[in-house]
Design a protein around this motif. Structure first.
Motif, short mmCIF file in Angstrom:
data_model
loop_
_atom_site.label_atom_id
_atom_site.label_comp_id
_atom_site.label_asym_id
_atom_site.label_seq_id
_atom_site.Cartn_x
_atom_site.Cartn_y
_atom_site.Cartn_z
N GLY A 197 0.79 -1.22 0.00
CA GLY A 197 0.00 0.00 0.00
C GLY A 197 0.82 1.27 0.00
N LYS A 198 2.14 1.17 0.30
CA LYS A 198 2.99 2.35 0.24
C LYS A 198 3.42 2.61 -1.21
CE LYS A 198 4.93 2.36 4.92
NZ LYS A 198 6.17 2.36 5.74
N SER A 199 3.67 3.87 -1.51
CA SER A 199 4.22 4.22 -2.82
C SER A 199 5.74 4.28 -2.72
CB SER A 199 3.67 5.56 -3.29
OG SER A 199 3.97 6.59 -2.36
N ILE A 200 6.42 4.06 -3.83
CA ILE A 200 7.88 3.98 -3.81
C ILE A 200 8.45 4.52 -5.11
CG2 ILE A 200 7.92 1.58 -4.67
CD1 ILE A 200 10.29 1.10 -2.69
N LEU A 201 9.59 5.17 -5.02
CA LEU A 201 10.29 5.69 -6.20
C LEU A 201 11.70 5.14 -6.22
CD1 LEU A 201 10.28 9.24 -7.68
CD2 LEU A 201 12.47 8.15 -7.18
N TRP A 202 12.11 4.63 -7.37
CA TRP A 202 13.46 4.09 -7.56
C TRP A 202 14.20 4.98 -8.55
CZ3 TRP A 202 15.22 -0.23 -4.91
CH2 TRP A 202 14.24 -0.95 -4.21
N HIS A 203 15.23 5.68 -8.06
CA HIS A 203 16.09 6.43 -8.97
C HIS A 203 16.94 5.45 -9.78
CE1 HIS A 203 15.02 10.43 -7.80
NE2 HIS A 203 15.39 10.28 -6.53
N ALA A 204 17.54 5.96 -10.87
CA ALA A 204 18.34 5.09 -11.76
C ALA A 204 17.54 3.86 -12.12
CB ALA A 204 19.67 4.72 -11.10
N LYS B 100 0.71 14.68 -2.53
CA LYS B 100 1.11 13.96 -1.31
C LYS B 100 2.61 13.69 -1.28
CE LYS B 100 0.27 9.53 1.08
NZ LYS B 100 1.57 8.90 0.95
N GLY B 101 3.21 13.39 -2.41
CA GLY B 101 4.58 12.92 -2.44
C GLY B 101 4.64 11.41 -2.35
N VAL B 102 5.84 10.87 -2.39
CA VAL B 102 6.02 9.42 -2.41
C VAL B 102 6.54 8.94 -1.05
CG1 VAL B 102 8.38 9.49 -3.34
CG2 VAL B 102 6.92 7.54 -3.84
N ASP B 103 6.05 7.79 -0.61
CA ASP B 103 6.36 7.31 0.74
C ASP B 103 7.82 6.89 0.91
OD1 ASP B 103 3.69 7.55 1.77
OD2 ASP B 103 3.14 5.75 0.63
N ILE B 104 8.39 6.25 -0.10
CA ILE B 104 9.77 5.75 -0.02
C ILE B 104 10.51 6.16 -1.29
CG2 ILE B 104 11.23 3.69 0.04
CD1 ILE B 104 8.92 2.28 1.55
N ILE B 105 11.71 6.69 -1.12
CA ILE B 105 12.58 7.00 -2.25
C ILE B 105 13.89 6.23 -2.06
CG2 ILE B 105 13.93 8.79 -3.42
CD1 ILE B 105 11.75 10.80 -2.62
N ILE B 106 14.27 5.44 -3.05
CA ILE B 106 15.56 4.73 -3.03
C ILE B 106 16.50 5.48 -3.98
CG2 ILE B 106 16.75 2.54 -3.26
CD1 ILE B 106 14.49 2.44 -1.20
N ASP B 107 17.56 6.05 -3.41
CA ASP B 107 18.39 7.01 -4.13
C ASP B 107 19.83 6.52 -4.28
OD1 ASP B 107 19.26 9.57 -5.19
OD2 ASP B 107 20.18 9.88 -3.23
N PHE B 108 20.36 6.63 -5.49
CA PHE B 108 21.76 6.29 -5.76
C PHE B 108 22.56 7.52 -6.18
CE2 PHE B 108 18.84 2.95 -6.92
CZ PHE B 108 19.33 1.84 -6.26
N ILE B 109 21.89 8.69 -6.20
CA ILE B 109 22.50 9.88 -6.80
C ILE B 109 23.23 10.72 -5.76
CG2 ILE B 109 22.08 11.85 -8.30
CD1 ILE B 109 21.36 9.10 -9.51
N GLY B 110 22.63 10.90 -4.59
CA GLY B 110 23.30 11.63 -3.52
C GLY B 110 23.08 13.13 -3.59
N GLY B 111 24.17 13.90 -3.53
CA GLY B 111 24.09 15.34 -3.38
C GLY B 111 23.24 16.04 -4.40
N LEU C 11 13.93 15.65 -0.85
CA LEU C 11 13.19 16.24 0.25
C LEU C 11 11.88 16.86 -0.22
CD1 LEU C 11 16.02 17.99 2.33
CD2 LEU C 11 14.84 15.86 2.88
N ASP C 12 11.91 17.43 -1.41
CA ASP C 12 10.70 18.04 -1.96
C ASP C 12 9.67 16.99 -2.40
OD1 ASP C 12 11.88 20.51 -1.59
OD2 ASP C 12 12.56 20.69 -3.68
N ALA C 13 10.15 15.83 -2.84
CA ALA C 13 9.26 14.82 -3.41
C ALA C 13 8.75 13.81 -2.40
CB ALA C 13 9.97 14.08 -4.55
N VAL C 14 9.40 13.69 -1.24
CA VAL C 14 9.01 12.67 -0.27
C VAL C 14 7.73 13.08 0.45
CG1 VAL C 14 10.30 13.54 1.75
CG2 VAL C 14 9.99 11.06 1.42
N ALA C 15 6.93 12.10 0.82
CA ALA C 15 5.68 12.35 1.52
C ALA C 15 5.92 12.56 3.01
CB ALA C 15 4.73 11.16 1.31
N ARG C 16 4.89 13.03 3.71
CA ARG C 16 4.98 13.15 5.16
C ARG C 16 5.23 11.77 5.77
NH1 ARG C 16 0.63 16.75 8.18
NH2 ARG C 16 1.99 18.31 7.22
N ASP C 17 6.14 11.71 6.72
CA ASP C 17 6.58 10.47 7.36
C ASP C 17 7.26 9.52 6.38
OD1 ASP C 17 5.62 11.11 9.98
OD2 ASP C 17 3.60 10.64 9.30
N GLY C 18 7.71 10.05 5.25
CA GLY C 18 8.39 9.23 4.26
C GLY C 18 9.84 8.96 4.60
#
Length: 336
Positions: free
Chosen positions: A146-153, A215-226, A233-240
């Motif tokens: 039920g959570k939304s998720i974003l995968w970079h790369a 709302k933004g996305v609940d989980i972001i998995i990031d490989f990019i960094g800086g 931070l702008d795209a993540v949801a509250r309590d994400g």
């Protein structure tokens, strides 16, 4: 039995692609819970490029030879191998290093029996990428259905695994980013992502916010960094939760970065790695992979996407493919 074996080495200990060459080194001997595996194929990972350049610290006691995932046949075992592993078994597994070689001594706690349905090349592309995705998604980000998720790369091997895991475990929406339209189309049409955004031609944060009704996305998995720190931070949801696994976009955050989202959104930013974890931790992840993903590999619900398979004599070409950032899936080398 020979006391030496062939392995990929780096002239001078670190350097460019041209420093890679195959040479003779001492053959390891299994002790304790280890097995000696004659390697059939090994997978390449981005950390290999960093290690080759001297920018990735090798865990204490790990072989200096590159490579953390492989498939092959057990040729010998130590005094106390894990029950169920014996000489002659076909296996694949995870290692702290040493997979760019004819043989590897590795803990049986990090081995998996090779299913007959999968090739040596496919199995060599599973351990590091699928276990990393499993760790980031479940252990670090605490994903639940039920959570939304974003995968970079989105066309990287870890994200290819993660997008499939997210779909299988009922994410409400699965988003991806990439820097090529072809890779975005691959994430949606082949992997099943809900939507994918080209970070070179689109404002991916605006697209995520539009897709999630602000709302933004609940989980972001990031490989990019800086480079993506503020945008995450702008795209993540509250309590994400934002899970950082790499620094392809550098380690410095841009001047003017606004960190107020940590309080406004109560969001969490956490960094993690797999290679630095102890054997017990990695063994638990191996068990989760066997229970959760292996049946889906066998029946075809999960796919190991191989971009290129090369003989290990072409190791320089294999590293060049990774550096070009054009691959969609694993680069695998075979040893004959």
């Amino acid at each position: 039995m020979s006391e030496t074996m062939r392995a990929v080495d780096i002239k001078g200990g670190m350097g460019p692609i041209s420093a890679l060459h195959i040479t003779e080194i001492p053959k390891p001997k299994p002790t304790g819970a280890q097995a000696l595996v004659k390697i059939k194929a090994f997978g390449l990972n981005r950390m290999d490029l960093s290690q080759r350049e001297g920018q990735y610290p090798v865990p204490p006691g790990a072989p200096k030879t590159l490579g953390v995932e492989f498939s092959g046949v057990i040729e010998a075992v130590g005094e106390s191998p894990e029950k169920g592993f014996k000489v002659g078994d076909e296996v694949f597994g995870l290692a702290y290093g040493g997979a760019y070689a004819e043989y590897i001594a590795v803990s049986t706690h990090l081995l998996v029996h090779k299913p007959k349905e999968l090739s040596w090349e496919q199995c060599a592309g599973i351990p590091e990428t699928w276990i990393t995705a499993t760790q980031a998604m479940y252990l670090i980000a605490n994903f639940t259905p039920g959570k939304s998720i974003l995968w970079h790369a989105g066309a990287s091997s870890v994200s290819i695994a993660g997008i499939q895991l997210s779909g299988a475990d009922s994410a409400s929406a699965i988003y991806a980013t990439a820097r090529q339209d072809e890779k975005c189309a691959f994430a949606v049409n082949t992997l099943g992502a809900t939507a994918a955004f080209n970070t070179k031609t689109q404002d991916w944060v605006a697209e995520v916010m539009k897709a999630t009704n602000g709302k933004g996305v609940d989980i972001i998995i990031d490989f990019i960094g800086g480079e993506y720190f503020q945008q995450n931070l702008d795209a993540v949801a509250r309590d994400g939760v934002i899970v950082n696994l790499g620094f392809m976009g550098g380690t410095k955050v841009p001047t003017g970065t606004d960190i107020s989202a940590f309080i406004r959104k109560r969001c969490t930013f956490v960094g993690s790695s797999l290679r630095s974890r102890d054997e017990e931790y990695q063994g638990r992840l191996r068990d989760q992979l066997v229970d959760h993903a292996l049946p889906r590999f066998k029946d075809g619900r999960f796919t190991i996407h191989l971009d290129k398979v090369l003989p290990w004599e072409q190791i320089q070409d294999a590293h060049a493919l990774l550096e070009e950032n054009k691959t969609k899936g694993k680069v695998i080398c075979t040893i004959s």
